[in-house]
Design a protein around this motif. Structure first.
Motif, PDB file in Angstrom:
ATOM      1  N   LEU A 340      45.134  38.944  46.470  1.00 24.95           N
ATOM      2  CA  LEU A 340      44.756  39.260  47.838  1.00 24.95           C
ATOM      3  C   LEU A 340      44.644  40.769  48.028  1.00 24.95           C
ATOM      4  CD1 LEU A 340      44.309  38.330  50.801  1.00 24.95           C
ATOM      5  CD2 LEU A 340      46.788  38.553  51.110  1.00 24.95           C
ATOM      6  N   MET A 341      43.511  41.214  48.576  1.00 26.18           N
ATOM      7  CA  MET A 341      43.340  42.615  48.933  1.00 26.18           C
ATOM      8  C   MET A 341      43.977  42.851  50.297  1.00 26.18           C
ATOM      9  SD  MET A 341      41.907  44.492  46.635  1.00 26.18           S
ATOM     10  CE  MET A 341      41.575  45.887  47.699  1.00 26.18           C
ATOM     11  N   VAL A 342      44.945  43.751  50.351  1.00 24.97           N
ATOM     12  CA  VAL A 342      45.624  44.069  51.602  1.00 24.97           C
ATOM     13  C   VAL A 342      44.959  45.250  52.288  1.00 24.97           C
ATOM     14  CG1 VAL A 342      47.832  44.755  52.616  1.00 24.97           C
ATOM     15  CG2 VAL A 342      47.781  43.152  50.683  1.00 24.97           C
ATOM     16  N   ARG A 343      44.592  46.225  51.536  1.00 20.72           N
ATOM     17  CA  ARG A 343      43.972  47.420  52.109  1.00 20.72           C
ATOM     18  C   ARG A 343      42.530  47.107  52.510  1.00 20.72           C
ATOM     19  NH1 ARG A 343      44.582  53.473  49.547  1.00 20.72           N
ATOM     20  NH2 ARG A 343      43.284  54.591  51.047  1.00 20.72           N
ATOM     21  N   GLN A 349      38.102  47.097  45.332  1.00 23.74           N
ATOM     22  CA  GLN A 349      37.885  45.724  44.890  1.00 23.74           C
ATOM     23  C   GLN A 349      38.859  45.397  43.769  1.00 23.74           C
ATOM     24  OE1 GLN A 349      33.767  45.322  43.805  1.00 23.74           O
ATOM     25  NE2 GLN A 349      33.062  45.164  45.923  1.00 23.74           N
ATOM     26  N   LEU A 350      39.226  44.117  43.668  1.00 24.33           N
ATOM     27  CA  LEU A 350      40.202  43.679  42.677  1.00 24.33           C
ATOM     28  C   LEU A 350      39.602  42.592  41.806  1.00 24.33           C
ATOM     29  CD1 LEU A 350      43.210  43.910  41.724  1.00 24.33           C
ATOM     30  CD2 LEU A 350      43.684  41.991  43.277  1.00 24.33           C
ATOM     31  N   SER A 351      39.841  42.714  40.511  1.00 27.66           N
ATOM     32  CA  SER A 351      39.422  41.692  39.552  1.00 27.66           C
ATOM     33  C   SER A 351      40.658  41.239  38.776  1.00 27.66           C
ATOM     34  CB  SER A 351      38.368  42.252  38.592  1.00 27.66           C
ATOM     35  OG  SER A 351      38.094  41.336  37.553  1.00 27.66           O
ATOM     36  N   VAL A 352      40.886  39.935  38.720  1.00 29.45           N
ATOM     37  CA  VAL A 352      42.057  39.384  38.039  1.00 29.45           C
ATOM     38  C   VAL A 352      41.585  38.350  37.030  1.00 29.45           C
ATOM     39  CG1 VAL A 352      44.255  38.196  38.290  1.00 29.45           C
ATOM     40  CG2 VAL A 352      43.456  39.742  40.098  1.00 29.45           C
ATOM     41  N   LYS A 353      41.996  38.510  35.777  1.00 27.07           N
ATOM     42  CA  LYS A 353      41.635  37.545  34.745  1.00 27.07           C
ATOM     43  C   LYS A 353      42.639  37.630  33.611  1.00 27.07           C
ATOM     44  CE  LYS A 353      37.853  36.034  31.740  1.00 27.07           C
ATOM     45  NZ  LYS A 353      36.472  36.305  31.275  1.00 27.07           N
ATOM     46  N   ASP A 354      43.270  36.480  33.305  1.00 28.71           N
ATOM     47  CA  ASP A 354      44.192  36.358  32.169  1.00 28.71           C
ATOM     48  C   ASP A 354      45.274  37.443  32.202  1.00 28.71           C
ATOM     49  OD1 ASP A 354      42.657  34.238  31.262  1.00 28.71           O
ATOM     50  OD2 ASP A 354      41.386  35.533  30.024  1.00 28.71           O
ATOM     51  N   VAL A 356      45.234  40.332  33.569  1.00 31.92           N
ATOM     52  CA  VAL A 356      44.740  41.706  33.640  1.00 31.92           C
ATOM     53  C   VAL A 356      44.254  41.957  35.062  1.00 31.92           C
ATOM     54  CG1 VAL A 356      43.106  43.402  32.754  1.00 31.92           C
ATOM     55  CG2 VAL A 356      44.107  41.694  31.202  1.00 31.92           C
ATOM     56  N   PHE A 357      44.905  42.874  35.752  1.00 30.56           N
ATOM     57  CA  PHE A 357      44.560  43.213  37.121  1.00 30.56           C
ATOM     58  C   PHE A 357      43.806  44.547  37.108  1.00 30.56           C
ATOM     59  CE2 PHE A 357      47.873  40.192  37.399  1.00 30.56           C
ATOM     60  CZ  PHE A 357      47.808  39.577  38.645  1.00 30.56           C
ATOM     61  N   VAL A 358      42.532  44.497  37.471  1.00 29.82           N
ATOM     62  CA  VAL A 358      41.701  45.699  37.460  1.00 29.82           C
ATOM     63  C   VAL A 358      41.361  46.062  38.899  1.00 29.82           C
ATOM     64  CG1 VAL A 358      39.584  46.782  36.642  1.00 29.82           C
ATOM     65  CG2 VAL A 358      40.746  45.070  35.218  1.00 29.82           C
ATOM     66  N   LEU A 359      41.739  47.277  39.286  1.00 30.87           N
ATOM     67  CA  LEU A 359      41.441  47.777  40.620  1.00 30.87           C
ATOM     68  C   LEU A 359      40.259  48.734  40.522  1.00 30.87           C
ATOM     69  CD1 LEU A 359      42.250  47.994  43.640  1.00 30.87           C
ATOM     70  CD2 LEU A 359      43.708  49.934  42.973  1.00 30.87           C
ATOM     71  N   TYR A 360      39.185  48.406  41.228  1.00 29.97           N
ATOM     72  CA  TYR A 360      37.996  49.250  41.255  1.00 29.97           C
ATOM     73  C   TYR A 360      37.968  50.038  42.566  1.00 29.97           C
ATOM     74  CZ  TYR A 360      36.228  46.401  37.392  1.00 29.97           C
ATOM     75  OH  TYR A 360      36.070  45.764  36.191  1.00 29.97           O
ATOM     76  N   ILE A 361      37.684  51.332  42.466  1.00 27.94           N
ATOM     77  CA  ILE A 361      37.508  52.179  43.651  1.00 27.94           C
ATOM     78  C   ILE A 361      36.121  52.791  43.546  1.00 27.94           C
ATOM     79  CG2 ILE A 361      38.450  54.042  45.065  1.00 27.94           C
ATOM     80  CD1 ILE A 361      41.076  53.730  43.557  1.00 27.94           C
ATOM     81  N   ARG A 362      35.221  52.327  44.392  1.00 25.05           N
ATOM     82  CA  ARG A 362      33.852  52.841  44.369  1.00 25.05           C
ATOM     83  C   ARG A 362      33.750  54.105  45.221  1.00 25.05           C
ATOM     84  NH1 ARG A 362      30.678  50.039  46.982  1.00 25.05           N
ATOM     85  NH2 ARG A 362      32.048  48.473  47.935  1.00 25.05           N
TER      86      ARG A 362
END
Length: 731
Positions: A340-343, A349-354, A356-362
């Motif tokens: 869940l994105m709180v901000r 943006q958040l990507s979750v797989k196996d 691995v939590f990847v936080l993207y900041i554009r």
């Protein structure tokens, strides 16, 4: 290298300059902290007390549940300098603490400040670690001196070392290289007068200045505050403890006499926590294994550098997460919890797989820089990983003015400021022309006692390795009175001798130029022509005659002054102008050639030559030659003999006609190199080519002779000595 000019605003310490510097790593119970330390004997390392004391309740004013010593591991690294790029043959050693001795009066004061944050202000903030074995001294590792018991050292300046941040702010990077800086030591009254400070307690030393760019920083805790005596011996006088805020002084706990007290205590105390050889403290000799089912953050802490406007990718890999929840945080703000994105920022943006939590900041901006924490709370004990985001900002340059008007002799400083991250480097240059300090670095470029050569476009360039450098141009105009130079050129033609007299004028503002002969103003005639080009005024005298002889002056005037120069036409010849090559490849002789302009026949030349001056000699004695001239030619020559190979020679010449001797020529210099290997090879190659050509010619002639033999005519051609001999035989 010296350390006095290098932590925040300092420099890298010299390699092996501080062989007592230590890195103290504390792990266990979800604690992973690095502090500095100081080797004070062959078995003991001093550090800050707060580096060894932790609370399970996190940062609360009253710690209800301190972390037991048997849950902590203390590792001490000695001989370290750059822990990322070690030098060849660098000697580093790793030790583990077997005993921890905290000052008996140590206490950690946690208080709430106006900003709403909790700050630590520990008292008697000193601890000693006893190593698992004695240190073997070397040039890389050796203890520092301690003052005598009761001896108080209070110098004006002291040096502090550490591996902490090299900036003032949270997002600033840590240094992998040992840093050092010299700071002023303040009295209690001086400390209290500084912004954001108060009277230090009796156990503290106050050092540094408010809002200073030279200080210790987070990560330097436990490092030594040192001074030198008259014999240049280093003494430890304090331990880096804390600064009350980013803009206040740093408090250093006084070393004396506490270290002696603690060391005495360590000899007496038998019930201190013991540590096994692997560094895990245990009261009863047993080790507690970690629950293999608990989550573990696999991603190593690191720095991520992203250019502003690009997308940052922050990764946190967790093994065995199970039903636990991973959160991304930044500045105590929760960004995400689980999937869940709180901000509520569309750039995140958040990507979750196996796992691995990847936080993207554009479209990353400078304010996004900082520490990003991925955290898993395990029964009240957080597991954390940290990614430090550095936002690279291309340089921007600004100048105080774009145009500057000065007068000759003025002093002025050009100013330029650059912004960006990292801080840009400012370099000054100039578009063409002369610059007093090419490649000058700094925010300002001083111009002193300016003259016409200082006029032009100055470029302030800011670069920091991000994108392309930024530039700004400042146009400098120097106004000055006229400056005049004269040139005279002779030309032979069918109608006689022509002379051009050039008046070269440097002037700002533009000048008025007037020509004079002797004392009278001159005007154009059919034999005297006047022309004008930018900066150059010329008169041409056609078919020069004796009546044209005299002093020709050029007078230039502007609003700031006037100047003039004189060119004399006397009938005397011009000085010789040497045309020989400046390098001679013959061993001891040199063919000197020259030309000369004269309205009448040159009757003789005078040559002076000598071996030139150099760093090892004062030069030879001038030799003088007088060369009569029988017939005028376009070019004259003379062979100098008995020259020394590998020597430089100076030549000066004079010309004479019926009107007298000329002025001396400009000094002509040539290098008598002599026949070197490369020249010999060229000569041999030329001889081989000549012999081959002769052989081909001989073969052709033999064929020709054979073809003519039927006509009873034989041609014999001998080319061996370069002369063709033709002999006709009639059979």
């Amino acid at each position: 290298m010296r350390a006095e000019e290098r932590i925040l605003g300092g420099l890298e310490a010299g390699f092996k300059q501080f062989p007592w510097a230590a890195i103290v790593t504390v792990t266990g119970n979800n604690i992973d902290k690095m502090c500095a330390g100081t080797l004070i004997s062959l078995r003991f390392v001093a550090t800050a007390g707060h580096c060894t004391s932790y609370c399970k309740d996190q940062a609360h004013p009253e710690c209800k549940r301190p972390v037991p010593a048997d849950e902590l591991t203390f590792k001490v690294q000695l001989g370290e300098y750059d822990y990322v790029n070690r030098r060849p043959n660098q000697e580093t050693r790793t030790y583990h603490a077997v005993n921890l001795f905290l000052h008996p009066d140590y206490r950690s004061n946690i208080r709430l400040v106006e900003t709403g944050f909790l700050e630590s202000d520990p008292k008697y903030d000193i601890a000693i670690l006893k190593l698992d074995r004695a240190v073997k001294p070397s040039s890389y590792i050796t203890p520092i001196c301690l003052p005598e018991v009761g001896q108080l050292l209070f110098p004006d300046l002291a040096t502090v070392i550490g591996w902490g941040r090299i900036g003032r702010y949270v997002g600033d990077p840590h240094s992998s290289v040992l840093q050092a800086v010299t700071v002023p030591v303040l009295s209690a009254e001086e400390c209290a007068e500084m912004d954001g400070s108060s009277y230090p307690s009796p156990d503290q030393i106050c050092a540094g200045l408010s809002n200073s760019d030279q200080s210790s920083c987070p990560g330097d805790s436990g490092g030594g505050l040192m001074t030198r005596d008259m014999e240049e011996r280093w003494f430890l006088i304090g331990i880096v403890s804390t600064g009350l805020s980013l803009d206040s002084q740093i408090s250093y706990n006084r070393e004396e006499p506490k270290l002696h007290e603690i060391k005495d205590q360590s000899r007496r105390k038998q019930d201190s926590p013991r540590i096994d050889r692997q560094g895990s403290i245990r009261p009863d000799g047993q080790r507690v294994e970690r629950d293999s089912q608990l989550p573990e953050i696999m991603t190593q802490d690191g720095n991520i550098r992203v250019e502003r406007g690009d997308t940052a990718r922050l990764t946190c890999e967790v093994a065995g997460l199970g039903n636990y929840v991973l959160m991304w945080k930044e500045k105590q703000r929760v960004i995400s919890a689980g999937n869940l994105m709180v901000r509520k920022d569309p750039r995140f943006q958040l990507s979750v797989k196996d796992g691995v939590f990847v936080l993207y900041i554009r479209n990353v901006q400078r304010e996004d820089a900082g520490d990003y924490i991925c955290e898993v709370d395990v029964l009240g004990r957080p597991l954390r990983g940290k990614q430090i985001l550095e936002v690279l900002v291309p340089p921007v340059v600004q100048t105080r003015e774009n145009k500057v008007d000065l007068y000759k002799g003025d002093n002025y400083t050009l100013s330029c400021s650059g912004q960006g991250y990292p801080n840009p480097r400012i370099i000054w240059s100039k578009q063409g022309g002369y610059m007093r300090r090419p490649g000058y670095e700094g925010l300002s470029l001083p111009l002193t006692n300016v003259n016409r050569q200082d006029s032009g476009n100055y470029i302030c360039q800011a670069s920091n390795g991000v994108s392309t450098p930024a530039q700004a141009v400042i146009t400098v105009r120097v106004k000055y009175p006229p400056e005049v130079e004269m040139e005279q050129n002779w030309l032979k033609s069918e109608s006689g001798t022509e002379i051009d007299i050039d008046c070269i004028v440097y002037s700002d503002p533009s000048p008025q130029v007037t020509w004079f002969r002797n004392s009278g103003k001159i005007f154009e005639t059919d034999r005297l022509l006047m022309t004008e080009k930018p900066g150059r005024w010329t008169i041409k005298i056609i078919d020069i005659r004796e009546s044209d002889f005299g002093n020709y002056s050029c007078r230039a005037t502007n609003l700031l002054g006037k100047a003039s120069a004189v060119s004399v036409i006397s009938g005397r010849p011009s000085p010789p102008r040497f045309t020989s090559h400046s390098v001679n490849f013959q061993s001891s002789v040199y063919n000197l050639t020259w030309t000369c302009e004269s309205v009448s026949k040159v009757t003789e030349y005078k040559l002076r030559y000598r071996q030139s001056k150099d760093s090892n000699s004062e030069g030879g004695v001038w030799s003088e030659l007088v060369l009569p001239v029988s017939e005028p030619t376009l070019q004259y020559h003379y062979t100098l003999r008995e020259l020394k190979p590998g020597s430089v020679y100076d030549v000066v010449g004079f010309s004479r006609n019926k009107y007298g001797w000329s002025m001396h020529s400009k000094t002509f210099t040539f290098f008598n190199k002599g026949v070197d290997f490369s020249t010999q090879e060229l000569i041999k190659k030329k001889l081989r080519e000549t012999e081959e050509e002769e052989e081909r010619a001989r073969q052709k002639e033999e064929i020709l002779i054979t073809s003519l033999s039927s006509d009873s005519v034989t041609w014999l051609i001998d080319l061996r000595i370069g002369v063709m001999s033709i002999i006709l035989f009639i059979q």
